[in-house]
Design an enzyme around this catalytic site. Structure first.
Site, PDB file in Angstrom:
ATOM      1  N   HIS A 187       0.828  -1.210   0.000  1.00 26.76           N
ATOM      2  CA  HIS A 187       0.000   0.000   0.000  1.00 26.76           C
ATOM      3  C   HIS A 187       0.866   1.265   0.000  1.00 26.76           C
ATOM      4  O   HIS A 187       0.436   2.322   0.475  1.00 26.76           O
ATOM      5  CB  HIS A 187      -0.951   0.039   1.202  1.00 26.76           C
ATOM      6  CG  HIS A 187      -1.820  -1.165   1.332  1.00 26.76           C
ATOM      7  ND1 HIS A 187      -3.084  -1.239   0.780  1.00 26.76           N
ATOM      8  CD2 HIS A 187      -1.601  -2.368   1.938  1.00 26.76           C
ATOM      9  CE1 HIS A 187      -3.617  -2.420   1.047  1.00 26.76           C
ATOM     10  NE2 HIS A 187      -2.732  -3.124   1.744  1.00 26.76           N
ATOM     11  N   SER A 318      16.612  18.415 -17.690  1.00 24.91           N
ATOM     12  CA  SER A 318      15.827  19.645 -17.679  1.00 24.91           C
ATOM     13  C   SER A 318      16.503  20.712 -18.518  1.00 24.91           C
ATOM     14  O   SER A 318      17.732  20.830 -18.530  1.00 24.91           O
ATOM     15  CB  SER A 318      15.651  20.148 -16.245  1.00 24.91           C
ATOM     16  OG  SER A 318      15.011  21.414 -16.223  1.00 24.91           O
TER      17      SER A 318
END
Length: 473
Positions: A187, A318
């Site tokens: 989870h 980037s």
């Protein structure tokens, strides 16, 4: 197209519907040109693998017709040579018809027939696209046959080998990192310790099962419709034509999984084998997404993410942030997964479009299936060699995270009870202490149920991760 062509740029060809202007240098003829003008839809044609298969199929049919005496040797040899030229990829640009065309692939079948006729003519042999190149055939058996030849070749020669490269890479890391402990997660929350090797062993097993799923489709995928002609009855050809053509195709491709369809009506009316193959690739795409996403998360950071592994620096990440490096191959793999899953949705629906004796969504099925196989094969190789092989584990950081996880209290259940163990976990988390120190502070080391030596043994995170059972990968 013809509206913009000058006298010098086109020639006149004819078919049963009349005259057509065709680009002067094009190898295709009238029927192909009509299809080009009728279907200016996507700008995407057939996959190269399908064009190759069409060329090989025409060569195989010509050889069988030559051997039977139905076609004279000169014409047959010219067709065989032209078909092999097409299969080499030399003439891919001569197949301009959009994938969104007539659903039987008739336009592309005639495109192949016409290009072969033009190549033969250029070599001094007159052959007719229908009477000679298409002898003993129909679009309704040739196009599905070429689709299955191309798909089977793709599976055997590209997809399975590519997946094996990825499996080997993941399995190697699984063995290499068998003692590298880390926090498990369920989870997306901290769980009991595992090893990095166990995680990669799970990934390797997913890929191995994907290979087995693809291999399991081959007996159906390799069944070929050739010999059924228009509706599966074999009208206008001999009963042994299909089997002999398949034998020639095996010689030309060296793909032993090819065989004549056991039922020619099924082989033309239904495309269930393509749906099955696409479904196997969808499962692989789902597996690949999970693997790539896990690796991306483990490599997140460098300071504010998990930072459990270091991914190879492949390119600047980037245009504005200097020094940033992104998990580009993980993102590539997950995008490929999305494409393959989408392709499968189209293939599954297209499989429903077999009305009576013919499925009429074959071109889009062929394009999607072959694209999926190509994408998965290429991605598997690149993902393995440029990413997985270069991953480095941050062992100290992973062990620290594993030891700080509240979930390592789990082995204490049998000594102090579930409720006391839960209290330890919550207290340790709230006070920022280790599980070991919290157990001692709460007075749970009583010398009877739990000694300090037993506590240390139970809190050994690597020992927690080890299992008695063998896990195949």
């Amino acid at each position: 197209m013809s509206d913009f062509m000058t006298e010098q740029e086109f020639r006149i060809e004819h078919d049963t519907m009349g005259e057509v202007k065709v680009p002067a240098k094009a190898l295709w003829q009238a029927q192909t040109q009509r299809a080009v003008e009728n279907f200016p839809i996507s700008g995407r044609g057939l996959e190269s693998a399908q064009i190759r298969a069409m060329g090989l199929l025409k060569a195989a049919c010509a050889q069988v017709n030559k051997d039977s005496g139905a076609l004279d040797a000169e014409k047959a040899d010219a067709i065989i040579a032209a078909g092999k030229e097409i299969a080499s990829g030399k003439h891919d640009a001569e197949f301009p018809i959009d994938v969104f065309q007539t659903g039987s692939g008739t336009s592309s079948n005639m495109n192949t027939n016409e290009v072969i006729a033009s190549i033969a003519k250029a070599n001094g042999v007159e052959v007719h696209p229908n009477d000679h190149v298409n002898m003993g055939q129909s679009s309704n058996d040739t196009f599905p046959t070429a689709t299955h030849v191309a798909a089977t070749e793709a599976a055997v020669n590209d997809l399975i080998p590519g997946l094996k490269v990825l499996h080997e890479s993941l399995a190697k890391k699984a063995n290499e990192w068998s003692e590298v402990v880390k926090s498990g997660r369920t989870h997306l929350m901290d769980a009991v310790p595992v090893t990095l090797g166990q995680e990669f062993g799970g990934y390797a097993r997913q890929i191995q099962l994907g290979i087995e799923r693809v291999e399991a489709t081959l007996p159906r995928l390799g069944e070929l419709a050739i010999g059924g002609t228009a509706a599966g009855t074999g009208i206008n050809t001999s009963a042994d034509f299909g089997g002999k053509v398949v034998a020639e195709l095996i010689n030309l491709t060296d793909v032993k999984e090819l065989k004549e369809a056991e039922n020619h009506f099924e082989a033309q009316a239904a495309r269930d084998a393509l749906v099955e193959f696409s479904g196997a690739m969808r499962v692989i795409a789902v597996s690949l997404y999970k693997i790539a996403n896990d690796i991306r998360l483990m490599g997140s950071g460098p300071l504010t993410g998990l930072g459990e592994i270091r991914l190879p620096d492949l390119q600047p990440g980037s245009s504005i942030m200097p020094g940033k490096v992104n998990p580009v191959l993980c993102e590539t793999a997950t995008q490929v997964s999305a494409q393959v899953i989408g392709n499968d949705a189209a293939v599954a629906f297209s499989g429903t479009q077999g009305q009576f004796e013919l499925n009429v969504f074959i071109p889009v099925m062929a394009r999607n299936v072959l694209e999926s196989a190509r994408l998965l094969a290429n991605t598997s190789r690149v993902f393995a060699t440029r990413l997985v092989d270069g991953i480095e584990p941050n062992e100290a950081h992973m062990k620290e995270l594993a030891e700080s996880s509240p979930s390592i209290v789990t082995p204490l259940n049998s000594a102090i009870g579930y409720e006391a163990a839960a209290k330890v976990a919550k207290t340790a988390l709230a006070e920022g202490k280790t599980i070991r120190q919290t157990v001692i502070d709460l007075g749970l080391v009583d010398g009877e149920k739990l000694t300090e030596e037993e506590l240390d043994k139970r809190l050994d995170v690597l020992a927690m991760a080890h299992t008695e059972r063998e896990n195949k990968f």
